[in-house]
Design an enzyme around this catalytic site. Structure first.
Site: not given
Ligand code: GAR
Length: 213
Positions: A13-14, A65, A74, A100, A102, A116, A118, A170
Protein backbone atom coordinates in the site's frame (compact mmCIF):
# COMPACT_ATOMS: atom_id res chain seq x y z
CA UNK A 1 -18.08 18.88 -3.62
CA UNK A 2 -15.61 16.17 -2.63
CA UNK A 3 -14.64 13.50 -5.12
CA UNK A 4 -14.66 10.21 -3.23
CA UNK A 5 -12.08 7.55 -3.93
CA UNK A 6 -12.08 3.88 -2.94
CA UNK A 7 -8.75 2.04 -3.00
CA UNK A 8 -8.43 -1.72 -3.50
CA UNK A 9 -5.12 -3.33 -2.61
CA UNK A 10 -3.46 -6.64 -1.78
CA UNK A 11 -0.05 -5.59 -0.49
CA UNK A 12 2.13 -2.95 1.10
CA UNK A 13 0.00 0.00 0.00
CA UNK A 14 2.81 2.48 -0.62
CA UNK A 15 0.67 3.96 -3.40
CA UNK A 16 -2.23 4.32 -0.97
CA UNK A 17 0.21 6.11 1.37
CA UNK A 18 1.15 8.51 -1.42
CA UNK A 19 -2.55 9.31 -1.90
CA UNK A 20 -3.09 9.73 1.86
CA UNK A 21 -0.06 12.04 2.13
CA UNK A 22 -1.14 14.08 -0.91
CA UNK A 23 -4.64 14.48 0.48
CA UNK A 24 -3.22 15.65 3.83
CA UNK A 25 -0.96 18.11 2.02
CA UNK A 26 -3.87 19.51 -0.04
CA UNK A 27 -2.34 18.12 -3.25
CA UNK A 28 -5.07 15.69 -4.29
CA UNK A 29 -7.47 18.15 -5.88
CA UNK A 30 -11.01 17.48 -4.65
CA UNK A 31 -10.26 13.81 -4.01
CA UNK A 32 -10.89 12.26 -0.59
CA UNK A 33 -10.13 8.64 0.18
CA UNK A 34 -13.38 7.19 1.50
CA UNK A 35 -12.71 3.45 1.69
CA UNK A 36 -9.87 0.92 1.51
CA UNK A 37 -10.47 -2.78 0.96
CA UNK A 38 -8.06 -5.68 0.73
CA UNK A 39 -8.43 -9.35 -0.13
CA UNK A 40 -5.32 -10.11 1.99
CA UNK A 41 -5.38 -10.00 5.80
CA UNK A 42 -1.68 -9.19 6.10
CA UNK A 43 -1.72 -6.39 3.52
CA UNK A 44 0.16 -3.51 5.18
CA UNK A 45 -2.06 -1.13 3.22
CA UNK A 46 -4.88 -2.00 5.65
CA UNK A 47 -2.72 -0.81 8.57
CA UNK A 48 -2.06 2.43 6.74
CA UNK A 49 -5.82 2.96 6.34
CA UNK A 50 -6.45 2.19 10.01
CA UNK A 51 -3.72 4.58 11.19
CA UNK A 52 -5.31 7.34 9.14
CA UNK A 53 -8.84 6.44 10.29
CA UNK A 54 -10.06 5.59 6.82
CA UNK A 55 -12.95 3.12 6.65
CA UNK A 56 -11.44 -0.20 5.67
CA UNK A 57 -12.32 -3.83 5.20
CA UNK A 58 -10.72 -7.19 4.66
CA UNK A 59 -12.69 -9.34 2.27
CA UNK A 60 -10.97 -12.67 1.60
CA UNK A 61 -11.81 -14.75 -1.43
CA UNK A 62 -12.93 -18.02 0.19
CA UNK A 63 -10.78 -21.01 -0.72
CA UNK A 64 -12.24 -24.24 -1.96
CA UNK A 65 -10.81 -27.53 -3.17
CA UNK A 66 -13.89 -28.14 -5.22
CA UNK A 67 -13.18 -26.58 -8.61
CA UNK A 68 -16.81 -26.81 -9.73
CA UNK A 69 -17.80 -24.56 -6.83
CA UNK A 70 -15.09 -22.02 -7.56
CA UNK A 71 -16.90 -19.78 -10.11
CA UNK A 72 -19.96 -19.39 -7.86
CA UNK A 73 -17.80 -18.66 -4.80
CA UNK A 74 -15.82 -16.11 -6.73
CA UNK A 75 -18.95 -14.44 -8.15
CA UNK A 76 -20.46 -14.19 -4.65
CA UNK A 77 -17.21 -12.73 -3.26
CA UNK A 78 -17.06 -10.18 -6.04
CA UNK A 79 -20.69 -9.19 -5.52
CA UNK A 80 -20.00 -8.66 -1.79
CA UNK A 81 -17.02 -6.52 -2.77
CA UNK A 82 -19.17 -4.46 -5.16
CA UNK A 83 -21.89 -4.00 -2.52
CA UNK A 84 -19.35 -2.84 0.07
CA UNK A 85 -17.78 -0.37 -2.34
CA UNK A 86 -21.15 0.89 -3.59
CA UNK A 87 -22.09 1.78 0.00
CA UNK A 88 -19.48 4.57 -0.24
CA UNK A 89 -20.73 5.79 -3.65
CA UNK A 90 -17.19 6.38 -4.88
CA UNK A 91 -16.51 8.61 -7.87
CA UNK A 92 -13.34 6.63 -8.53
CA UNK A 93 -12.04 3.15 -7.67
CA UNK A 94 -8.25 2.81 -7.70
CA UNK A 95 -6.69 -0.65 -8.05
CA UNK A 96 -3.42 0.06 -6.21
CA UNK A 97 -1.67 -3.28 -6.22
CA UNK A 98 -4.91 -5.28 -6.18
CA UNK A 99 -3.93 -8.73 -7.42
CA UNK A 100 -7.35 -9.97 -8.57
CA UNK A 101 -9.04 -9.63 -11.93
CA UNK A 102 -12.47 -8.04 -11.79
CA UNK A 103 -15.21 -9.43 -14.02
CA UNK A 104 -17.30 -7.45 -16.55
CA UNK A 105 -20.23 -7.87 -14.14
CA UNK A 106 -18.30 -5.96 -11.46
CA UNK A 107 -17.05 -3.32 -13.88
CA UNK A 108 -20.57 -2.72 -15.23
CA UNK A 109 -21.60 -1.60 -11.75
CA UNK A 110 -18.96 1.16 -11.80
CA UNK A 111 -18.81 2.30 -15.42
CA UNK A 112 -15.75 4.40 -16.31
CA UNK A 113 -14.83 4.61 -12.65
CA UNK A 114 -12.14 1.97 -12.18
CA UNK A 115 -8.45 2.70 -12.82
CA UNK A 116 -5.47 0.37 -12.45
CA UNK A 117 -1.76 0.76 -11.78
CA UNK A 118 0.38 -1.57 -13.87
CA UNK A 119 4.15 -1.85 -13.28
CA UNK A 120 5.08 -2.03 -16.97
CA UNK A 121 4.51 -0.02 -20.15
CA UNK A 122 1.21 -0.62 -21.98
CA UNK A 123 0.53 0.75 -25.48
CA UNK A 124 -2.38 2.99 -26.49
CA UNK A 125 -3.82 0.45 -28.91
CA UNK A 126 -4.04 -2.65 -26.70
CA UNK A 127 -1.38 -4.27 -28.88
CA UNK A 128 1.44 -6.64 -28.06
CA UNK A 129 4.25 -4.07 -28.30
CA UNK A 130 5.10 -0.67 -26.90
CA UNK A 131 7.24 1.81 -28.78
CA UNK A 132 9.54 3.67 -26.39
CA UNK A 133 10.30 7.40 -26.59
CA UNK A 134 13.55 6.52 -28.36
CA UNK A 135 11.73 4.39 -30.94
CA UNK A 136 12.58 0.90 -29.64
CA UNK A 137 9.82 -1.72 -29.74
CA UNK A 138 9.52 -3.73 -26.55
CA UNK A 139 6.90 -6.33 -25.61
CA UNK A 140 3.85 -5.02 -23.75
CA UNK A 141 4.15 -7.01 -20.54
CA UNK A 142 0.86 -8.10 -18.97
CA UNK A 143 -0.03 -10.24 -15.98
CA UNK A 144 1.10 -10.47 -12.39
CA UNK A 145 4.87 -10.92 -12.91
CA UNK A 146 5.83 -8.09 -15.22
CA UNK A 147 8.78 -6.79 -13.17
CA UNK A 148 10.68 -10.12 -13.28
CA UNK A 149 9.49 -10.52 -16.89
CA UNK A 150 11.14 -7.22 -17.85
CA UNK A 151 14.45 -8.48 -16.42
CA UNK A 152 14.05 -11.93 -17.98
CA UNK A 153 13.50 -10.37 -21.43
CA UNK A 154 16.71 -8.34 -21.03
CA UNK A 155 14.85 -5.12 -21.83
CA UNK A 156 16.74 -1.80 -21.75
CA UNK A 157 13.80 -0.18 -20.02
CA UNK A 158 10.40 -0.78 -18.59
CA UNK A 159 8.06 1.54 -16.70
CA UNK A 160 4.59 1.95 -15.37
CA UNK A 161 1.13 2.76 -16.64
CA UNK A 162 -2.15 3.95 -15.19
CA UNK A 163 -5.17 3.03 -17.29
CA UNK A 164 -8.92 2.79 -17.12
CA UNK A 165 -10.03 -0.77 -16.49
CA UNK A 166 -12.02 -2.57 -19.17
CA UNK A 167 -12.93 -6.26 -19.36
CA UNK A 168 -9.64 -6.84 -21.24
CA UNK A 169 -6.94 -7.48 -18.64
CA UNK A 170 -4.14 -4.87 -18.47
CA UNK A 171 -5.70 -2.85 -21.24
CA UNK A 172 -7.92 0.21 -21.54
CA UNK A 173 -7.52 3.95 -22.14
CA UNK A 174 -4.17 5.20 -20.88
CA UNK A 175 -4.16 7.96 -18.25
CA UNK A 176 -0.42 8.19 -17.54
CA UNK A 177 2.78 6.36 -18.33
CA UNK A 178 6.46 6.74 -17.40
CA UNK A 179 9.52 4.94 -18.72
CA UNK A 180 12.05 3.61 -16.20
CA UNK A 181 15.54 2.48 -17.31
CA UNK A 182 16.75 -0.96 -16.28
CA UNK A 183 20.21 -0.72 -14.71
CA UNK A 184 22.91 -3.40 -15.16
CA UNK A 185 22.73 -4.74 -11.61
CA UNK A 186 19.00 -4.37 -11.07
CA UNK A 187 17.26 -7.07 -9.07
CA UNK A 188 13.49 -7.50 -9.09
CA UNK A 189 13.39 -5.51 -5.85
CA UNK A 190 15.59 -2.57 -6.92
CA UNK A 191 13.79 -2.27 -10.24
CA UNK A 192 10.33 -2.52 -8.72
CA UNK A 193 11.21 0.10 -6.11
CA UNK A 194 12.32 2.56 -8.84
CA UNK A 195 9.11 1.83 -10.77
CA UNK A 196 7.07 2.42 -7.63
CA UNK A 197 8.69 5.82 -7.09
CA UNK A 198 7.21 6.85 -10.43
CA UNK A 199 3.90 5.11 -9.73
CA UNK A 200 3.42 7.02 -6.49
CA UNK A 201 4.02 10.33 -8.25
CA UNK A 202 1.73 9.37 -11.15
CA UNK A 203 -1.20 8.11 -9.07
CA UNK A 204 -1.34 11.38 -7.13
CA UNK A 205 -1.22 13.36 -10.36
CA UNK A 206 -3.92 11.24 -12.06
CA UNK A 207 -6.34 11.14 -9.11
CA UNK A 208 -5.97 14.90 -8.57
CA UNK A 209 -6.52 15.53 -12.27
CA UNK A 210 -9.63 13.31 -12.49
CA UNK A 211 -11.09 14.91 -9.36
CA UNK A 212 -10.97 18.33 -11.01
CA UNK A 213 -12.61 17.36 -14.34
C1 GAR B 1 2.57 -1.52 -7.80
O1 GAR B 1 3.80 -1.68 -8.44
C2 GAR B 1 1.43 -1.79 -8.77
O2 GAR B 1 1.69 -1.34 -10.06
C3 GAR B 1 1.37 -3.28 -8.74
O3 GAR B 1 1.52 -3.61 -7.38
C4 GAR B 1 2.37 -2.63 -6.76
C5 GAR B 1 1.69 -2.13 -5.51
O4 GAR B 1 2.60 -1.47 -4.68
N1 GAR B 1 0.15 -3.77 -9.29
C6 GAR B 1 0.06 -4.91 -9.96
O5 GAR B 1 1.01 -5.65 -10.16
C7 GAR B 1 -1.34 -5.24 -10.43
N2 GAR B 1 -1.31 -6.38 -11.29
P1 GAR B 1 2.15 -0.91 -3.26
O6 GAR B 1 1.37 -2.04 -2.56
O7 GAR B 1 3.42 -0.57 -2.55
O8 GAR B 1 1.27 0.28 -3.50
Amino acid sequence: MAYSVAVLLSGSGSNLQALIDAEAAGKLGKARICFVVSDQAEAYGLQRALVHQIASAYLPLPRTRNSTERPAIRAAWEQRLATMIAAFSPDLIVLAGFMRILSPRFLDQFPERVINQHPALLPDDGGSHYTTSSGIQIPALRGAHVVPDALAHGLPLTGCTIHRVTPRVDDGPILARTEVPILPHDSIETLHERIKLEERRMIVEVVARLSLL
